[in-house]
Design a protein around this motif. Structure first.
Motif, PDB file in Angstrom:
ATOM      1  N   TYR A 144      10.117  12.495  -5.187  1.00  0.00           N
ATOM      2  CA  TYR A 144      10.068  12.773  -6.629  1.00  0.00           C
ATOM      3  C   TYR A 144      11.200  13.712  -7.034  1.00  0.00           C
ATOM      4  CZ  TYR A 144       7.684  16.847  -4.697  1.00  0.00           C
ATOM      5  OH  TYR A 144       7.371  17.946  -3.944  1.00  0.00           O
TER       6      TYR A 144
ATOM      7  N   GLU B  58       9.521   9.083  -9.654  1.00  0.00           N
ATOM      8  CA  GLU B  58       8.842   9.122  -8.367  1.00  0.00           C
ATOM      9  C   GLU B  58       8.868   7.741  -7.742  1.00  0.00           C
ATOM     10  OE1 GLU B  58       4.650  10.414  -6.198  1.00  0.00           O
ATOM     11  OE2 GLU B  58       4.935  10.787  -8.342  1.00  0.00           O
TER      12      GLU B  58
ATOM     13  N   GLY C  97       1.633  13.701  -9.740  1.00  0.00           N
ATOM     14  CA  GLY C  97       2.477  12.772 -10.462  1.00  0.00           C
ATOM     15  C   GLY C  97       1.870  12.305 -11.768  1.00  0.00           C
TER      16      GLY C  97
ATOM     17  N   THR D  57       7.522   5.407  -4.390  1.00  0.00           N
ATOM     18  CA  THR D  57       6.467   5.390  -3.379  1.00  0.00           C
ATOM     19  C   THR D  57       6.628   4.180  -2.467  1.00  0.00           C
ATOM     20  OG1 THR D  57       4.968   4.142  -4.830  1.00  0.00           O
ATOM     21  CG2 THR D  57       4.816   6.540  -4.898  1.00  0.00           C
TER      22      THR D  57
ATOM     23  N   SER E 271       6.126   9.428  -0.635  1.00  0.00           N
ATOM     24  CA  SER E 271       6.437   9.673  -2.044  1.00  0.00           C
ATOM     25  C   SER E 271       7.638  10.605  -2.118  1.00  0.00           C
ATOM     26  CB  SER E 271       5.248  10.313  -2.767  1.00  0.00           C
ATOM     27  OG  SER E 271       4.117   9.474  -2.761  1.00  0.00           O
TER      28      SER E 271
ATOM     29  N   GLY F  61       2.206   6.343   4.025  1.00  0.00           N
ATOM     30  CA  GLY F  61       2.551   6.566   2.631  1.00  0.00           C
ATOM     31  C   GLY F  61       3.711   7.532   2.515  1.00  0.00           C
TER      32      GLY F  61
ATOM     33  N   SER G  64       1.805   7.163  -7.354  1.00  0.00           N
ATOM     34  CA  SER G  64       2.113   8.567  -7.092  1.00  0.00           C
ATOM     35  C   SER G  64       1.308   8.987  -5.881  1.00  0.00           C
ATOM     36  CB  SER G  64       1.758   9.447  -8.306  1.00  0.00           C
ATOM     37  OG  SER G  64       0.391   9.315  -8.644  1.00  0.00           O
ATOM     38  N   GLY G  65       1.576  10.200  -5.395  1.00  0.00           N
ATOM     39  CA  GLY G  65       0.864  10.686  -4.227  1.00  0.00           C
ATOM     40  C   GLY G  65      -0.588  11.007  -4.535  1.00  0.00           C
TER      41      GLY G  65
ATOM     42  N   SER H  40       5.250  -1.786  -9.091  1.00  0.00           N
ATOM     43  CA  SER H  40       5.352  -1.892  -7.642  1.00  0.00           C
ATOM     44  C   SER H  40       5.476  -3.353  -7.249  1.00  0.00           C
ATOM     45  CB  SER H  40       4.142  -1.259  -6.956  1.00  0.00           C
ATOM     46  OG  SER H  40       2.964  -2.006  -7.207  1.00  0.00           O
TER      47      SER H  40
ATOM     48  N   LYS I 247       3.905   2.452   0.368  1.00  0.00           N
ATOM     49  CA  LYS I 247       2.572   2.560   0.951  1.00  0.00           C
ATOM     50  C   LYS I 247       2.228   1.286   1.703  1.00  0.00           C
ATOM     51  CE  LYS I 247       0.890   5.510  -2.830  1.00  0.00           C
ATOM     52  NZ  LYS I 247      -0.162   5.708  -3.853  1.00  0.00           N
TER      53      LYS I 247
END
Length: 692
Positions: free
Chosen positions: A520, A503, A142, A505, A518, A516, A56-57, A450, A507
Motif C-alpha cells: 500500500y 493498495e 484499507g 493484493t 498486500s 496473502g 485489502s488486508g 481483482s 491472495k
C-alpha cells in the motif's frame, strides 16, 4: 443527546418486530454453539464475504488462535497479527496500531458499534471493550474500513461477542467459560456466559468477568539504555538508583470486573435483541520517572462505563432488498485519575450514542450491494487540575454504499461515503478559549478489481480517496496532559485531512497452503501530527498539533503450508512479515512508526492435541522523529500445547503456553512509554475454555 435517542427509538419502529434477524443464516442448532465460525468468512460488512474477496488486508482471530493470543487488552491480543502493533502504555492500556496509524485513525468496535470511551484521547486510557468476552475479532485494513467512518482510515478492529444472542440453543442451558492464569503479572482472570432458551424463539443471555493482576514482571531493566546512562550520571543518588531498576514494572497492577445481560427474539425471518453491561476497571499507569530530580506521578485510573445495545434485522423476502439491519448503542462513561494521595486529580465524562442502518440489496446475478446511514454523537467533559480540553460535542452523520460485482474471473468493488461533522467547544476561561464551532463535509470513495490468475489465486488493486474531519482534541486542546507528559495545543483552524491511496493484493489458497500479500501507498494532505516546539509550559514540553503533507507506504505478507501429515496429525509451517514507512514531507520521519517485523511458526495439528513453536523478530527502529529515541531490536520465542478433549470441532480447550521464553527485554516503538515500560518478560499461561 436526547434528540438523538428519540431519533433512534423512532427508527426502530420502522422494523417489524416479529421479523428481526442478525445474520443471513437460518437459526442455528444447539450443536453450532460448540463450533467456531469459519475464519475465512468476514462478517464485518453488510453481507458476509470471504477474505479472498476483500481488496485489502484482513485478519481474523477465533477459536484456538484467539484462546492462545488472548490478553487483558485488545492491543496486546492483536499484536502478533499482520500489520498490527500496539500502543503498549503499560500492560493495562494498549490500543491497536494499524499500519503505523493509531488514535483517531483506528476505530475499535464491538459488533460494529464504537467503544464509547476516551481511548482515542490519550494512550493511557484503556479501551472499554473486554476481550475475554470475544467470540472472534476481525481486523480490516484499507478501503473496506471506510464503511465504519472516515476516522477508520488506518483500519477497523471489530470485537464480536454473543451478548445479544444470534441463535437459540436446543439444549436447556448453554454455558461458555474461560479461566486464565499468567505468571508475568500473577494474572488471574475468568469469565462465564450462560444462554437459556425460554421458548423456541426467545433466548436470554448473562455473562460476567473478573480479572486481577499484580505489577508486571519485565524481561530486564525498566528504563531504556539512554535513560539509564542519563540516570547513572546524575548527582542525585535517588536518580542514580533508577539506573539499576529492573524486574517488576512499578504501578502496573489492575483489577477489573464486568457484568452483562441480554435477550433476543429469533425467528426464521428475523431477530431483535438488546443487551446492557457495566464495566469497572481500576489500573495503575506505569511511572514516568523524572531524571531531573522532580516528582514522578504514580497515577491510578478508575474506569466505569454502563452501556446499552440493540441489534435488529428483518428479512424482506427478496425483491429489491434482501435485508434491513439496525445496530445501535448508547453509553455513559467516566474515569477518574487518582493521585498517589488518593485524591481525584482529573475526571473524564463521556456520553455517546451511535446507530447505523444498512439496506442490503437482493443479489442479482453477480451483483451485490448495500446502502446505509450512520450517526454518532459524543459529549466530552473533563474536570480537574489537568484539564487540557474544553467541554466539547461532536456530531457526525454519514451515508455510505458498497457495491460488488462478481463476473467469474473478474471481480470489481466500489464504495462511497459522505459524512457531515460538527465539533463544538464551550467557552473556557481556564483554557483561554471562546465558544467555537467547526463543521466539515467529507467525501470518501474507493474503486478496485481483482482477476483470477488460477484456481483460488487472485491479484487485485484498489484506489481510494479519504477525507477525515479533525477531532475535538486536535482542534481545541490547550492544556497539560498527564498521560503523554506534554502540554498539548490544538488548532481550531485545521482543514480536513485528505488521503489518496493505492493498495495491491495477491491472495491464494488450496489443499494444504494459503498466502496473502498486500502492498500500500498513501499520499496525505493536511496530515495531522504532534510536533514538539522546544518550549515548556507548566513544567511540560509543549507539543503543537500541526498539518503537513505526508507519505506512508508498506506491506504485509503471510503464508502457511502443510509440510507433512503423520496419521491424523498435520505438520504446518507459517510466517508473516510487515513493514511501514511514514514521512512528514520537508520534516522527516513520522513519530512512533513500528519497524520491520517477521514471525515464523511450526505447528503440529492433531485431532486432540496441538503443539506450536514460534519466533518473532522485530528489527531496530532508528528512523525516528524529533525528540524520539531509537528502539533496539528484539527476538521472542513462544511455545504452546493445547488439548481439545472432545475433538477439533469443539470449543472446549485446555492450553499451556510459554511467551517470551528466554525472558528478553523488549520495547515497542509505537509506545509513548517505551523508554519507561518494557513488555512482559517470561510469561507462562494456563488457560481453560469450556463449552457445555
Amino acid at each position: 443527546m436526547v434528540r438523538a435517542a428519540l431519533w433512534l427509538s423512532s427508527a426502530a419502529l420502522f422494523l417489524p418486530a416479529a421479523a428481526f434477524a442478525q445474520t443471513a443464516a437460518a437459526p442455528a442448532t444447539g450443536d453450532d454453539y460448540h463450533r467456531d465460525a469459519p475464519p475465512e468468512i468476514i462478517v464485518t460488512a453488510p453481507y458476509a464475504r470471504t477474505q479472498a474477496d476483500i481488496l485489502s488486508g484482513t485478519s481474523v482471530l477465533s477459536g484456538e488462535e484467539l484462546t492462545r493470543e488472548l490478553r487483558p487488552t485488545i492491543g496486546e491480543t492483536l499484536a502478533r497479527q499482520p500489520g498490527v502493533s500496539a500502543t503498549s502504555f503499560g500492560p493495562n492500556a494498549s490500543r491497536p496500531v494499524l499500519r503505523g496509524l493509531q488514535g483517531e485513525r483506528v476505530r475499535v468496535l464491538t459488533d460494529g458499534i464504537g467503544s464509547f470511551d476516551v481511548s482515542n484521547t490519550s494512550v493511557d486510557h484503556a479501551v472499554a471493550i473486554n476481550p475475554l468476552t470475544a467470540d472472534r475479532i476481525e481486523v480490516l485494513r484499507g478501503p473496506s474500513a471506510l464503511l465504519f467512518g472516515s476516522s477508520a482510515i488506518g483500519g477497523v478492529v471489530n470485537v464480536i461477542d454473543s451478548r445479544i444472542p444470534r441463535r437459540v440453543p436446543t439444549e436447556p442451558i448453554h454455558v461458555d467459560a474461560l479461566a486464565t492464569y499468567g505468571s508475568a503479572a500473577n494474572e488471574r482472570s475468568g469469565s462465564a456466559a450462560v444462554d437459556v432458551p425460554v421458548t423456541d424463539k426467545v433466548v436470554f443471555h448473562l455473562d460476567g468477568t473478573f480479572g486481577q493482576t499484580d505489577d508486571l514482571d519485565t524481561g530486564g531493566y525498566i528504563l531504556s539504555r539512554p535513560l539509564r546512562t542519563q540516570a547513572a550520571a546524575s548527582a542525585d543518588p535517588d536518580v542514580r538508583d533508577l539506573a539499576d531498576l529492573r524486574g517488576k514494572l512499578p504501578n502496573s497492577q489492575s483489577k477489573m470486573w464486568e457484568v452483562a445481560g441480554g435477550a433476543a427474539i429469533v425467528t426464521d425471518t428475523g431477530n431483535l435483541g438488546f443487551s446492557v453491561n457495566h464495566l469497572d476497571n481500576r489500573y495503575g499507569v506505569p511511572i514516568r520517572y523524572s531524571l531531573n530530580g522532580g516528582e514522578a506521578e504514580e497515577v491510578t485510573l478508575h474506569v466505569q462505563q454502563t452501556r446499552a445495545d440493540m441489534r435488529a434485522e428483518v428479512d424482506t423476502g427478496g425483491g429489491l432488498l434482501e435485508k434491513i439491519r439496525l445496530r445501535a448503542g448508547f453509553a455513559n462513561y467516566r474515569h477518574d485519575e487518582i493521585e498517589d494521595t488518593g485524591e481525584i486529580g482529573t475526571s473524564f465524562f463521556n456520553q455517546g450514542i451511535e446507530a447505523r442502518v444498512e439496506l442490503v440489496q437482493a443479489a442479482r446475478g453477480g451483483w451485490r450491494g448495500a446502502v446505509g446511514g450512520q450517526m454518532f454523537i459524543r459529549d466530552l467533559n473533563i474536570v480537574g487540575d489537568e484539564k487540557f480540553l474544553p467541554k466539547s460535542e461532536t456530531q457526525q452523520f454519514g451515508l455510505f454504499t458498497l457495491q460488488s460485482f462478481d463476473l467469474g474471473a473478474f471481480r470489481a468493488e466500489a464504495g462511497g461515503r459522505y459524512e457531515y461533522t460538527t465539533a463544538r467547544a464551550a467557552a473556557d476561561a481556564l483554557l483561554g478559549n471562546d465558544n467555537i464551532r467547526r463543521s466539515f463535509d467529507s467525501f470518501s470513495g474507493s474503486l478496485g478489481g481483482s482477476v483470477a490468475l488460477a484456481d483460488h489465486v487472485r491479484i487485485g488493486i484498489n484506489a481510494s480517496h479519504t477525507e477525515r474531519a479533525p477531532s475535538a482534541e486536535e482542534l481545541f486542546a490547550n492544556g497539560p496532559h498527564a498521560g503523554t507528559q506534554a502540554f498539548e495545543v490544538g488548532n481550531p483552524g485545521f482543514a480536513k485531512e485528505i488521503s489518496d491511496g493505492l493498495e495491491a493484493t495477491l491472495k491464494g489458497s488450496g489443499d494444504g497452503y494459503s498466502f496473502g500479500l498486500s502492498a500500500y501507498h498513501n499520499w496525505f494532505r493536511n496530515f495531522i501530527y504532534e510536533n514538539p516546539t522546544g518550549a515548556e509550559q507548566d513544567d511540560l514540553p509543549v507539543f503543537q498539533y500541526q498539518q503537513a503533507d505526508a507519505r506512508l507506504w508498506g506491506f504485509e505478507a503471510e503464508a502457511s503450508a502443510r509440510l507433512a501429515k503423520v496419521g491424523e496429525t498435520a505438520i504446518n509451517l507459517d510466517g508473516l512479515a510487515d513493514y511501514t514507512r511514514a514521512t512528514i514531507v520537508d520534516r522527516g520521519p513520522a513519530p512512533r512508526i513500528p519497524p520491520l517485523r517477521v514471525l515464523g511458526g511450526i505447528e503440529a495439528q492433531g485431532r486432540l492435541v496441538q503443539v506450536r513453536g514460534e519466533v518473532e523478530h522485530v528489527t531496530r527502529q532508528d528512523r525516528v522523529a524529533d525528540l524520539e529515541t531509537t528502539t533496539p531490536a528484539y527476538t521472542m520465542v513462544n511455545a504452546s500445547v493445547s488439548l481439545r478433549p472432545f475433538g477439533r470441532d469443539s470449543k472446549t480447550t485446555f492450553m499451556v503456553s510459554a511467551n517470551n521464553l528466554f525472558d528478553v527485554e523488549a520495547r515497542r516503538h509505537a509506545s509513548f512509554l517505551k523508554d519507561f515500560a518494557p513488555l512482559a518478560g517470561r510469561d507462562i499461561r494456563v488457560t481453560a475454555r469450556l463449552a457445555l
